[in-house]
Design an enzyme around this catalytic site. Sequence first.
Site, PDB file in Angstrom:
ATOM      1  N   GLN A 119       0.656  -1.467   0.179  1.00 26.85           N
ATOM      2  CA  GLN A 119       0.051   0.032   0.024  1.00 26.85           C
ATOM      3  C   GLN A 119       0.817   1.222  -0.024  1.00 26.85           C
ATOM      4  O   GLN A 119       0.613   2.250  -0.786  1.00 26.85           O
ATOM      5  CB  GLN A 119      -0.811  -0.161   1.197  1.00 26.85           C
ATOM      6  CG  GLN A 119      -2.009   0.941   1.104  1.00 26.85           C
ATOM      7  CD  GLN A 119      -2.835   1.678   2.499  1.00 26.85           C
ATOM      8  OE1 GLN A 119      -2.126   1.160   3.470  1.00 26.85           O
ATOM      9  NE2 GLN A 119      -3.754   2.301   2.401  1.00 26.85           N
TER      10      GLN A 119
ATOM     11  N   ASP B  52      13.127 -11.414  -2.064  1.00 24.28           N
ATOM     12  CA  ASP B  52      12.415 -11.704  -0.602  1.00 24.28           C
ATOM     13  C   ASP B  52      13.454 -11.013   0.461  1.00 24.28           C
ATOM     14  O   ASP B  52      14.527 -11.434   0.565  1.00 24.28           O
ATOM     15  CB  ASP B  52      12.555 -13.204  -0.866  1.00 24.28           C
ATOM     16  CG  ASP B  52      12.076 -13.722   0.666  1.00 24.28           C
ATOM     17  OD1 ASP B  52      11.803 -13.129   1.554  1.00 24.28           O
ATOM     18  OD2 ASP B  52      11.973 -14.974   0.628  1.00 24.28           O
TER      19      ASP B  52
ATOM     20  N   TYR C  31       1.644  -7.989  15.857  1.00 22.63           N
ATOM     21  CA  TYR C  31       1.849  -6.525  14.973  1.00 22.63           C
ATOM     22  C   TYR C  31       2.769  -5.773  15.784  1.00 22.63           C
ATOM     23  O   TYR C  31       3.870  -5.047  15.674  1.00 22.63           O
ATOM     24  CB  TYR C  31       0.803  -6.155  14.319  1.00 22.63           C
ATOM     25  CG  TYR C  31       1.099  -5.045  13.456  1.00 22.63           C
ATOM     26  CD1 TYR C  31       1.692  -5.162  12.387  1.00 22.63           C
ATOM     27  CD2 TYR C  31       0.295  -3.910  13.788  1.00 22.63           C
ATOM     28  CE1 TYR C  31       1.780  -4.098  11.579  1.00 22.63           C
ATOM     29  CE2 TYR C  31       0.507  -2.703  13.024  1.00 22.63           C
ATOM     30  CZ  TYR C  31       1.230  -2.663  11.742  1.00 22.63           C
ATOM     31  OH  TYR C  31       1.302  -1.529  10.846  1.00 22.63           O
TER      32      TYR C  31
HETATM   33  C1  AKB Z   1      -3.141  -1.800  10.630  1.00 21.81           C
HETATM   34  O1  AKB Z   1      -4.298  -1.625  10.897  1.00 21.81           O
HETATM   35  O2  AKB Z   1      -2.698  -3.049  10.766  1.00 21.81           O
HETATM   36  C2  AKB Z   1      -2.391  -0.841  10.204  1.00 21.81           C
HETATM   37  C3  AKB Z   1      -1.776   0.056  11.208  1.00 21.81           C
HETATM   38  C4  AKB Z   1      -2.466   1.084  11.904  1.00 21.81           C
HETATM   39  O3  AKB Z   1      -0.603  -0.033  11.437  1.00 21.81           O
HETATM   40  N1  AKB Z   1      -2.950   0.121   9.134  1.00 21.81           N
END
Ligand code: AKB
Length: 320
Positions: free
Chosen positions: A12, A53, A142
């Site tokens: 993106q 990669d 994350y």
């Molecule tokens: C997500 O929603 O995972 C991302 C972010 C806010 O880092 N767009």
Amino acid sequence: MKKILVVGAGGQIGSELVPYARKIYGNANVVAADFNESKCKILAESGPFEKLDALDGKAFHEIVKKHKIDAIYNLVALLSATGEKDPAFAWKVNMGALENSLEIARQEGCAVFTPSSIGAFGPSTPADNTPQDTIMQPTTIYGVCKVSGELWSNYYHSRFGVDTRSVRFPGIISNVTLPGGGTTDYAVEIFYEAIKKQQYTCNLAKGTFLDMMYMPDALKACIDLMEADPTKLIHRNSFNVTAMSFDPEIIATEIHKHIPEFRMDYKVDEVKQRIANSWPNSLDDRCAKEEWGWKPTYNLAAMTLDMLEKVQEKLDKGLI
Ligand code: AKB
């Protein structure tokens, strides 16, 4: 002229950062790299492209040497909702790409930009006007990767002198490449559905406030920070940045001003809602403003108008 490598160029941010950087540094000086060649056809027509990669450190290093790269923009990441499906794989990809970026940068004298995220914060973080320096105990893989990445990047700066810099991006709204697997993706999807069907089913609940930013501001943030005077930077990894904060009702109301027949209903995705609930409502980005002049151009009204025009154009051309 500075030579730049954008890794994860087909994603993106990358698909728009490459053309933006090519306008500034010249087409030949911005190398796009991604493991998925098919996502980079347009980028490969206007400048150098390498199939890579990012977890293959040897191949990554060869590309940096071959093109005499000065700055690596590491945009490789599995986003928050995707990460929860396979946390071990998310750690491997997100941290593996960063490890290679930092190590190669150390050996070749490159600067490194790696986006962090509002996902680096967690439920114990103050949710409103979240300070630059505060509690960071994320509850997603994350977020764990983002906090670890911030610390690791700061370590490479203090220990080895690598010029590492980054921003904590909010949800990014864009009309070129769709995001995938993020919690904030609804704020992009809503525009496509509003234009195509005048109806949208939102997967986050009413009252879920999150920071957001329009892509042109996000691109400017990347380059402005990397070009900032290093003597002015008190922070490095990472700066809070934001442009607006809204919940689904507020963005729907803004769209409704342009498409009166637009309707929205809700079908909450439990995983995404849990993630969104753990993130701040709004960030305090004063340090970015003071240390490197961060100033977003688009507010909700300006972004909505531009998004609706651009998505309509795509529909008219049969692209969506
Ligand atoms: C997500 O929603 O995972 C991302 C972010 C806010 O880092 N767009």
